[in-house]
Design a protein around this motif. Structure first.
Motif, PDB file in Angstrom:
ATOM      1  N   THR A   5       0.804  -1.227   0.000  1.00  0.00           N
ATOM      2  CA  THR A   5       0.000   0.000   0.000  1.00  0.00           C
ATOM      3  C   THR A   5       0.839   1.281   0.000  1.00  0.00           C
ATOM      4  O   THR A   5       0.275   2.377  -0.065  1.00  0.00           O
ATOM      5  N   HIS A   6       2.156   1.132   0.082  1.00  0.00           N
ATOM      6  CA  HIS A   6       2.971   2.356   0.113  1.00  0.00           C
ATOM      7  C   HIS A   6       4.398   2.045  -0.335  1.00  0.00           C
ATOM      8  O   HIS A   6       5.159   1.389   0.377  1.00  0.00           O
ATOM      9  N   CYS A   7       4.737   2.518  -1.514  1.00  0.00           N
ATOM     10  CA  CYS A   7       6.124   2.394  -1.954  1.00  0.00           C
ATOM     11  C   CYS A   7       6.487   3.622  -2.777  1.00  0.00           C
ATOM     12  O   CYS A   7       5.622   4.406  -3.163  1.00  0.00           O
ATOM     13  N   HIS A   8       7.778   3.791  -2.994  1.00  0.00           N
ATOM     14  CA  HIS A   8       8.274   4.884  -3.836  1.00  0.00           C
ATOM     15  C   HIS A   8       9.045   4.238  -4.984  1.00  0.00           C
ATOM     16  O   HIS A   8      10.199   3.843  -4.816  1.00  0.00           O
ATOM     17  N   LEU A   9       8.352   4.076  -6.095  1.00  0.00           N
ATOM     18  CA  LEU A   9       8.940   3.404  -7.239  1.00  0.00           C
ATOM     19  C   LEU A   9       9.355   4.467  -8.243  1.00  0.00           C
ATOM     20  O   LEU A   9       8.512   5.221  -8.725  1.00  0.00           O
ATOM     21  N   GLY A  91      -1.721  11.672  -0.461  1.00  0.00           N
ATOM     22  CA  GLY A  91      -0.638  11.435   0.486  1.00  0.00           C
ATOM     23  C   GLY A  91       0.623  10.913  -0.197  1.00  0.00           C
ATOM     24  O   GLY A  91       0.593  10.620  -1.396  1.00  0.00           O
ATOM     25  N   GLU A  92       1.759  10.875   0.486  1.00  0.00           N
ATOM     26  CA  GLU A  92       1.749  11.035   1.913  1.00  0.00           C
ATOM     27  C   GLU A  92       1.848  12.495   2.297  1.00  0.00           C
ATOM     28  O   GLU A  92       2.678  13.228   1.787  1.00  0.00           O
ATOM     29  N   ILE A  93       0.987  12.851   3.226  1.00  0.00           N
ATOM     30  CA  ILE A  93       0.925  14.225   3.725  1.00  0.00           C
ATOM     31  C   ILE A  93       1.014  14.162   5.253  1.00  0.00           C
ATOM     32  O   ILE A  93       0.741  13.129   5.843  1.00  0.00           O
ATOM     33  N   ILE A 150      -2.343   5.440   8.531  1.00  0.00           N
ATOM     34  CA  ILE A 150      -1.202   6.056   9.202  1.00  0.00           C
ATOM     35  C   ILE A 150       0.027   5.299   8.707  1.00  0.00           C
ATOM     36  O   ILE A 150       0.321   4.185   9.156  1.00  0.00           O
ATOM     37  N   HIS A 151       0.703   5.933   7.744  1.00  0.00           N
ATOM     38  CA  HIS A 151       1.847   5.307   7.079  1.00  0.00           C
ATOM     39  C   HIS A 151       2.990   5.095   8.063  1.00  0.00           C
ATOM     40  O   HIS A 151       3.280   5.969   8.882  1.00  0.00           O
ATOM     41  N   CYS A 152       3.612   3.913   7.961  1.00  0.00           N
ATOM     42  CA  CYS A 152       4.780   3.568   8.788  1.00  0.00           C
ATOM     43  C   CYS A 152       4.495   3.823  10.267  1.00  0.00           C
ATOM     44  O   CYS A 152       5.268   4.486  10.957  1.00  0.00           O
ATOM     45  N   THR A 199       5.737  -1.330   2.165  1.00  0.00           N
ATOM     46  CA  THR A 199       7.199  -1.449   2.253  1.00  0.00           C
ATOM     47  C   THR A 199       7.889  -0.109   2.491  1.00  0.00           C
ATOM     48  O   THR A 199       8.935  -0.059   3.103  1.00  0.00           O
ATOM     49  N   ASP A 200       7.315   0.976   1.968  1.00  0.00           N
ATOM     50  CA  ASP A 200       8.017   2.267   1.908  1.00  0.00           C
ATOM     51  C   ASP A 200       9.323   2.115   1.126  1.00  0.00           C
ATOM     52  O   ASP A 200      10.272   2.838   1.364  1.00  0.00           O
ATOM     53  N   SER A 201       9.370   1.125   0.222  1.00  0.00           N
ATOM     54  CA  SER A 201      10.577   0.928  -0.573  1.00  0.00           C
ATOM     55  C   SER A 201      10.883   2.202  -1.365  1.00  0.00           C
ATOM     56  O   SER A 201       9.956   2.920  -1.732  1.00  0.00           O
TER      57      SER A 201
END
Ligand code: NI
Length: 252
Positions: A5-9, A91-93, A150-152, A199-201
């Motif tokens: 649900t959350h990565c930076h590709l 987001g992410e905000i 709520i990310h991470c 992952t927040d990869s």
């Protein structure tokens, strides 16, 4: 099947995105949500979502961008969101006081402006909060109809329960696998219906690959750790967290 649900590709971090997408599918990760949180990554993530069926995006300016944006940035953001059907959230905000509080008022304004945008567009939000838990909770309370992730998440059980009561899910990633992680207590006491995997990869790679570049293909390691902590079958973690992600982001 899993959802990251959350990565930076981004091409900046990965030479071969085709390969990443392929590895994800082999690992059972069927969908990924890229968080575009700088102007460049907002534009790039939109392009990737057009190229790959499995890629969705959430868009919004990270608090660290507070001095990079201008008067037009939010109008442009709104326009991009409205014109792209694969944008599934804002987001992410949020707020980040880790590097100091010099720009705290500007951060709060940017946060509120984007929460209002999410409200207007009827989209869930993805919240970044670092060393700013009280202000984050108080500002989110001003927008009681909003929902999101709520990310991470890295707080206490008490904080987790406050967010859950407000209608937010906890984004849990590689940190849960770290030896010094305090998340076990939270995971043990929180129902799986309140958790999504992320992952927040390329950051925060789970054990045993900590220190290497992260990737969505490692999502099963996060699920495995959660299943160990809660003493439930990993398939249950997979099924419930995937359902949660599909539901909160209304993924097709
Ligand atoms: Ni992130």
């Amino acid at each position: 099947m899993y959802i990251d649900t959350h990565c930076h590709l981004s091409k900046e971090d990965y030479d071969d995105i085709d390969l990443i997408i392929n590895d994800n599918i082999l690992a059972g990760v069927e969908k990924v949500i890229i968080s575009g949180c700088t102007r460049d990554s907002i534009l790039e993530s939109i392009e990737l979502s057009k190229k790959y069926d499995c890629v969705y995006v959430t868009l919004g300016y990270h608090p660290s961008e507070v001095n990079e944006i201008n008067d037009n940035s939010l109008l442009e953001l709104e326009d991009i969101i409205k014109n792209n059907s694969k944008v599934v959230g804002v987001g992410e905000i949020g707020l980040d006081y880790y590097y100091g509080k010099d720009d705290i008022d500007k951060q709060k304004k940017l946060f509120r402006d984007q929460l209002q945008l999410a409200e207007k567009l009827n989209l869930p939000v993805v919240i970044h909060s670092r060393d700013a838990v009280l202000d984050t909770i108080n500002i989110l309370k001003e927008y009681p109809t909003l929902r999101g992730v709520i990310h991470c998440f890295g707080g206490s059980l008490e904080t987790a329960n406050i967010y859950i009561k407000m209608g937010y899910l906890l984004g849990i990633g590689g940190v849960v696998t770290f030896k010094n992680s305090k998340l076990g207590e939270v995971i043990k006491n929180v129902d799986l219906s309140n958790i999504v995997l992320e992952t927040d990869s390329p950051y925060l790679t789970p054990e045993p690959f900590r220190g290497k570049k992260n990737s969505s293909k490692y999502i099963p390691l996060v699920a495995e750790k959660i299943s160990n902590i809660k003493n439930v079958d990993v398939f249950l973690v997979e099924e419930i967290t995937t359902n949660n992600a599909n539901k909160i982001f209304d993924l097709k």
